[in-house]
Scaffold this motif. Structure first.
Motif, PDB file in Angstrom:
ATOM      1  N   ILE A  12     -13.033   9.167   1.753  1.00  0.00           N
ATOM      2  CA  ILE A  12     -11.844   8.367   1.341  1.00  0.00           C
ATOM      3  C   ILE A  12     -12.122   6.954   0.765  1.00  0.00           C
ATOM      4  CG2 ILE A  12      -9.667   7.098   2.090  1.00  0.00           C
ATOM      5  CD1 ILE A  12      -9.364   9.212   4.388  1.00  0.00           C
ATOM      6  N   VAL A  44     -10.794   5.907  -3.058  1.00  0.00           N
ATOM      7  CA  VAL A  44      -9.560   5.367  -2.425  1.00  0.00           C
ATOM      8  C   VAL A  44      -8.359   6.036  -3.214  1.00  0.00           C
ATOM      9  CG1 VAL A  44      -8.327   3.382  -1.623  1.00  0.00           C
ATOM     10  CG2 VAL A  44     -10.563   3.181  -1.598  1.00  0.00           C
ATOM     11  N   ALA A  45      -8.661   6.273  -4.412  1.00  0.00           N
ATOM     12  CA  ALA A  45      -7.274   7.112  -5.235  1.00  0.00           C
ATOM     13  C   ALA A  45      -6.813   8.126  -4.485  1.00  0.00           C
ATOM     14  CB  ALA A  45      -7.753   7.171  -6.622  1.00  0.00           C
ATOM     15  N   VAL A  55      -5.841   8.555  -1.592  1.00  0.00           N
ATOM     16  CA  VAL A  55      -5.020   8.416  -0.721  1.00  0.00           C
ATOM     17  C   VAL A  55      -3.587   8.208  -1.282  1.00  0.00           C
ATOM     18  CG1 VAL A  55      -4.213   6.626   0.922  1.00  0.00           C
ATOM     19  CG2 VAL A  55      -6.561   6.968   0.832  1.00  0.00           C
ATOM     20  N   PHE A  56      -3.564   7.999  -2.707  1.00  0.00           N
ATOM     21  CA  PHE A  56      -2.016   8.041  -3.398  1.00  0.00           C
ATOM     22  C   PHE A  56      -1.521   9.489  -3.181  1.00  0.00           C
ATOM     23  CE2 PHE A  56      -0.020   9.390  -7.107  1.00  0.00           C
ATOM     24  CZ  PHE A  56       0.579   7.875  -7.699  1.00  0.00           C
ATOM     25  N   LEU A 101      -1.840  11.509  -0.762  1.00  0.00           N
ATOM     26  CA  LEU A 101      -1.937  11.750   0.516  1.00  0.00           C
ATOM     27  C   LEU A 101      -0.346  12.242   1.024  1.00  0.00           C
ATOM     28  CD1 LEU A 101      -3.208  12.798   3.405  1.00  0.00           C
ATOM     29  CD2 LEU A 101      -3.287  10.488   3.924  1.00  0.00           C
ATOM     30  N   PRO A 102       0.517  11.179   1.087  1.00  0.00           N
ATOM     31  CA  PRO A 102       1.971  11.519   1.656  1.00  0.00           C
ATOM     32  C   PRO A 102       2.558  12.819   0.862  1.00  0.00           C
ATOM     33  CG  PRO A 102       1.514   9.099   1.300  1.00  0.00           C
ATOM     34  CD  PRO A 102       0.197   9.839   0.639  1.00  0.00           C
ATOM     35  N   LEU A 103       2.351  12.550  -0.295  1.00  0.00           N
ATOM     36  CA  LEU A 103       2.973  13.459  -1.117  1.00  0.00           C
ATOM     37  C   LEU A 103       2.570  14.967  -0.737  1.00  0.00           C
ATOM     38  CD1 LEU A 103       2.807  13.528  -5.017  1.00  0.00           C
ATOM     39  CD2 LEU A 103       2.412  15.661  -3.980  1.00  0.00           C
ATOM     40  N   ALA A 126       3.627  20.937 -10.898  1.00  0.00           N
ATOM     41  CA  ALA A 126       4.528  19.693 -11.176  1.00  0.00           C
ATOM     42  C   ALA A 126       3.530  18.586 -11.001  1.00  0.00           C
ATOM     43  CB  ALA A 126       5.660  19.477 -10.063  1.00  0.00           C
ATOM     44  N   ILE A 183       0.099  14.437 -12.966  1.00  0.00           N
ATOM     45  CA  ILE A 183       0.038  13.256 -12.216  1.00  0.00           C
ATOM     46  C   ILE A 183      -1.446  12.949 -11.809  1.00  0.00           C
ATOM     47  CG2 ILE A 183       0.842  11.650 -10.332  1.00  0.00           C
ATOM     48  CD1 ILE A 183       3.258  13.764 -10.754  1.00  0.00           C
ATOM     49  N   ARG A 231      -3.975  10.051 -12.832  1.00  0.00           N
ATOM     50  CA  ARG A 231      -4.499   8.995 -11.957  1.00  0.00           C
ATOM     51  C   ARG A 231      -6.142   8.977 -11.653  1.00  0.00           C
ATOM     52  NH1 ARG A 231      -1.641   5.055  -9.941  1.00  0.00           N
ATOM     53  NH2 ARG A 231      -3.513   4.539  -8.433  1.00  0.00           N
ATOM     54  N   PHE A 275       8.188  14.579  -6.869  1.00  0.00           N
ATOM     55  CA  PHE A 275       8.292  13.355  -7.643  1.00  0.00           C
ATOM     56  C   PHE A 275       8.809  12.122  -6.711  1.00  0.00           C
ATOM     57  CE2 PHE A 275       8.416  16.649 -10.439  1.00  0.00           C
ATOM     58  CZ  PHE A 275       7.601  16.351 -11.382  1.00  0.00           C
ATOM     59  N   ASN A 333       8.066  11.624  -3.649  1.00  0.00           N
ATOM     60  CA  ASN A 333       6.881  11.188  -2.955  1.00  0.00           C
ATOM     61  C   ASN A 333       5.997  10.303  -3.630  1.00  0.00           C
ATOM     62  OD1 ASN A 333       6.387  11.808  -0.440  1.00  0.00           O
ATOM     63  ND2 ASN A 333       6.661  13.947  -0.679  1.00  0.00           N
ATOM     64  N   SER A 379       5.646   6.983  -2.354  1.00  0.00           N
ATOM     65  CA  SER A 379       4.684   6.620  -1.573  1.00  0.00           C
ATOM     66  C   SER A 379       3.406   6.176  -2.274  1.00  0.00           C
ATOM     67  CB  SER A 379       4.755   7.781  -0.549  1.00  0.00           C
ATOM     68  OG  SER A 379       5.894   8.199   0.068  1.00  0.00           O
ATOM     69  N   GLY A 380       2.991   7.268  -3.099  1.00  0.00           N
ATOM     70  CA  GLY A 380       1.684   7.071  -3.909  1.00  0.00           C
ATOM     71  C   GLY A 380       1.703   5.867  -4.371  1.00  0.00           C
ATOM     72  N   ILE A 408       1.094   2.968  -1.996  1.00  0.00           N
ATOM     73  CA  ILE A 408      -0.255   2.888  -1.580  1.00  0.00           C
ATOM     74  C   ILE A 408      -1.123   2.339  -2.567  1.00  0.00           C
ATOM     75  CG2 ILE A 408      -2.391   4.563  -1.059  1.00  0.00           C
ATOM     76  CD1 ILE A 408      -0.475   6.225   0.377  1.00  0.00           C
ATOM     77  N   GLU A 451      -3.878  -0.930  -2.606  1.00  0.00           N
ATOM     78  CA  GLU A 451      -5.239  -0.057  -2.604  1.00  0.00           C
ATOM     79  C   GLU A 451      -6.371  -1.285  -2.001  1.00  0.00           C
ATOM     80  OE1 GLU A 451      -7.309   1.892  -6.168  1.00  0.00           O
ATOM     81  OE2 GLU A 451      -5.685   3.282  -5.349  1.00  0.00           O
ATOM     82  N   ILE A 477       4.519   6.896   9.334  1.00  0.00           N
ATOM     83  CA  ILE A 477       5.603   7.418   8.579  1.00  0.00           C
ATOM     84  C   ILE A 477       6.225   8.591   8.950  1.00  0.00           C
ATOM     85  CG2 ILE A 477       4.509   6.316   6.267  1.00  0.00           C
ATOM     86  CD1 ILE A 477       3.314   8.830   5.245  1.00  0.00           C
ATOM     87  N   ASP A 485       9.169   7.809   4.106  1.00  0.00           N
ATOM     88  CA  ASP A 485       7.757   7.937   3.599  1.00  0.00           C
ATOM     89  C   ASP A 485       7.676   6.612   2.906  1.00  0.00           C
ATOM     90  OD1 ASP A 485       7.288  10.228   5.364  1.00  0.00           O
ATOM     91  OD2 ASP A 485       6.792  11.346   3.851  1.00  0.00           O
TER      92      ASP A 485
END
Lengths: 457, 457
Positions: A317, A321-322, A324-325, A327-329, A380, A384, A388, B301, B303, B306-307, B310, B314, B331, B439
């Motif tokens: 990580i 660090v990118a 982590v963007f 992770l929640p998704l 989908a 992205i 990123r 999308f 989500n 959240s990204g 983050i 950063e 979260i 989240d």
């Protein structure tokens, strides 16, 4: 709970008429309202004013039979408040007018001293029936059945039975399904009033009755009772004790209430909320807190596994660090798909649509559906990923998505079966539990794939 | 779906007897089984063998009336398969024996040519009734009502009415609730058979009947029909058209089915799964995919917020990678508490326990409960904060927990009301949607608090 507009208007008129003791107006208003509606108005009055004089006055304006019926429609809390405000002399005749099941429910709300005081004033037969009905554990057939059914002794003729129906009619919960009992009180057969009405008067009912009666044991869970009533489209379901003696019936309206309250319980369980003893707008706050907190705190600790996974991959990580963007998704998507799969199974098992033996077949189906879902969601999210972090990150994210959604869905699907196998309630596989488990696995899957594919910083 | 052991055994015996055409054994086995059970066995046979000869042979061994009843108990798919395998000559008498509501449902499963062919062979009256019943939109009172009720012309005496009951008895769905109609077919009153039985034979029914009949409009949603049947403990609910003419009744057993299927739909909606047209073990895979994918992809999308959160923080994260450890936990906890709050509201609104006006009161309650939940969870997580990152991190984590749980719960609680206000189905506030929204907010709250309190590396 709040009243709808029509009932709100009725309540205002009633309160006005009560305030000035306008008997004429009350006499015009009250017969227009049904017991369920009066009960709702009474409840609203009690909510505004915990002191019950107005509610008592309103109830006092009704004939005894309606007082009993209104009381039976009230939630437990309100019933207790009113019953405690009544003297024994005032409460007893109302209790006598109530259906035997509702009487037992109300009785169970009172404190021990009051119960003893009331029992002492009852005739022996009444007392014994009440004690018996009040003794069944909540959630069983015994607790929801009524003793007000029409029993016909075996051996009667059609015309004798018809006479019996007419005699019992005022007190019975339903006269449309008759139960034939032998000399020992055992359930021998059943006959609908419809069949009785078209039968020759001299015929013996034993020759007409259906002998193979759908029945339920007195300690069977109430959801099984309701499911059986639904399955066979019954007007009422007879309940028998260990020795096959008829002890009560569960009528269609009570079965419907069970289906509704069991559904509410299942929906709450699906979010790790314990069974509430009343509607969400009425239940005490402390109870609402208790029913929600247990699993929430347990899941805080379960969530530490996600943290541990992250700690394990801290270097990966820190280098990227990118990542982590996404992770929640990723863990969110896995959790959503998994919670869907679990919910489909739990509800299927509750309605009887899914059996434990269907496991293999359903696993195959879920594999296909979840695989397609994962691929769709990966498609989908891939663009992205490219935007990123370039193609390598996109590949990691897409692969993680497919894997996490597939793994999460299979976990969500299998968990209810596993719990059932272990003798637990499959509904324990709630959305929060499934989501938390998938969060932890998702972290491992995502950063595992990332550290394997993305070589160093 | 798989059969239970008893039905499995019955199925094996039936198939054996059918294979060798053992009429005697079939004659002994079949009367023991109820229509719902035979339907389940038939369904299992059809599932193993899409070609229906065995199922057809089994059905053919039953009296016509039972064929109709068994067919009515089958799920739509199976009904269509069998109906398509039957010739018109074979199907017509079965259709005639079916209840008018089930007949219309089956009719709607057939293709246009077949429907026309069947209609041509029917008497005019029958044809018109079928076309009428088949025309109501799914999910309305019209679609679940039956036309087989007992209508009594206004002005009859008790004994005339009783005669009418006896005449209509074999065809009516229920004879226990009678509906009195005026010369224009408008619903004028109702009377239970019980009341009729104890009334003097010469009395006019107009003097006895209840004039203020609980009724439902033909285009009312089926869940309202079911709720009304439940509320007033009805055996059947009369359905009227725009001109107050009686057009059908919904019986208690159909209301119960509605409650069960609406509960299933609500449970599925709570996980963002669209309404399935059949049980989860039977519904086509493609349909299952479609009903799950829409929201899953939409939420992918959602989500991204959240990204984005983050990405915004950063630097804070790169400076304190240890913070990521607590991210899923925080979260996740907010999501769980929020999903609980949303679920409690959505179900409360569906059962009528919670009204839109209760919003203010419930907000106050949720504030207290969620505040306590947040504090409890903060206490649970604080020691781990100390262990992993010292007191400063523990403070950040604990503060974030309280804020996220409180915010999440209030969001979850308010969303169903907001959706309802906007004219949407409050059930759209599903666990996945609520969790995803929380989240994103959780990320902002957590890293916001962290960057404010933890000054630089």
């Amino acid at each position: 709970m709040s009243l709808n507009d029509a009932l709100q208007a009725h309540k205002a008129s009633l309160c006005e008429a009560l305030a000035v003791d306008d008997r004429e107006r009350l006499g015009a208003l009250l017969p227009e309202l049904r017991s369920a509606d009066i009960a709702e108005i009474l409840e609203a009055i009690l909510e505004e004013d915990a002191d019950p004089p107005l509610a008592l006055a309103l109830l006092g304006r009704l004939p005894l039979e309606r007082q009993a019926s209104v009381l039976g429609h009230l939630p437990g809390d309100a019933q207790r408040v009113l019953a405690e405000a009544f003297s024994d002399e005032r409460l007893l005749p109302i209790l006598e007018e109530m259906g035997s099941d509702e009487r037992a429910d109300l009785f169970n709300l009172l404190d021990e001293d009051r119960r003893q005081a009331l029992l002492r004033r009852m005739a022996r037969r009444e007392r014994e029936e009440l004690i018996r009905l009040a003794s069944y554990a909540e959630g069983t057939a015994g607790a929801i059945m009524t003793a007000d059914y029409v029993a016909i002794p075996s051996g009667m003729t059609v015309s004798q039975a018809m006479m019996r129906v007419r005699q019992t009619a005022p007190d019975a919960e339903t006269v449309y399904q008759l139960y034939i009992v032998d000399g020992l009180g055992r359930l021998a057969g059943t006959l609908s009033l419809r069949q009785l009405m078209v039968a020759p008067p001299g015929e013996r009912i034993d020759a007409l009755m259906i002998k193979d009666v759908i029945r339920m044991s007195v300690d069977a869970p109430q959801e099984e009772v309701a499911r059986r009533v639904a399955r066979y489209d019954l007007l009422a379901l007879p309940v028998v004790d260990d020795e096959a003696r008829l002890v009560g019936i569960v009528t269609h309206d009570d079965a419907l209430d069970v289906v509704e309250s069991e559904a509410t319980e299942d929906i709450h369980k699906g979010m790790s909320i314990g069974a509430l003893e009343d509607g969400v707008s009425r239940v005490p706050l402390w109870s609402l807190y208790r029913k929600r907190v247990t699993w929430l705190v347990l899941l805080v600790f379960a969530n530490l596994f996600s943290g541990a996974g992250i700690a394990y991959f801290e270097e990966t990580i820190a280098a990227q660090v990118a990542l982590v963007f996404f992770l929640p998704l990723l863990i969110g998507s896995g959790g959503n798909a998994g919670a869907q799969a679990a919910t489909l199974m739990v509800r299927g098992m509750a309605t009887g649509d899914v059996g434990v033996r269907d496991w293999g077949k359903l696993l195959g189906r879920e594999l296909l559906v979840a695989g397609s879902l994962g691929l769709t969601m990966a498609l989908a999210v891939a663009p992205i990923g490219v935007m990123r972090g370039g193609e390598a990150v996109a590949l990691v994210v897409a692969m993680s998505m497919v894997t996490i959604v597939l793994f999460g869905s299979l976990l969500g699907m299998c968990l209810p079966f596993l719990l059932d196998r272990l003798g637990w309630d499959p509904a324990t596989a709630s959305a929060p539990l499934v989501t938390t488990l998938i969060d932890a696995s998702g972290v491992l899957i995502y950063f595992g794939i990332a550290s394997a594919l993305l070589a160093g910083p």
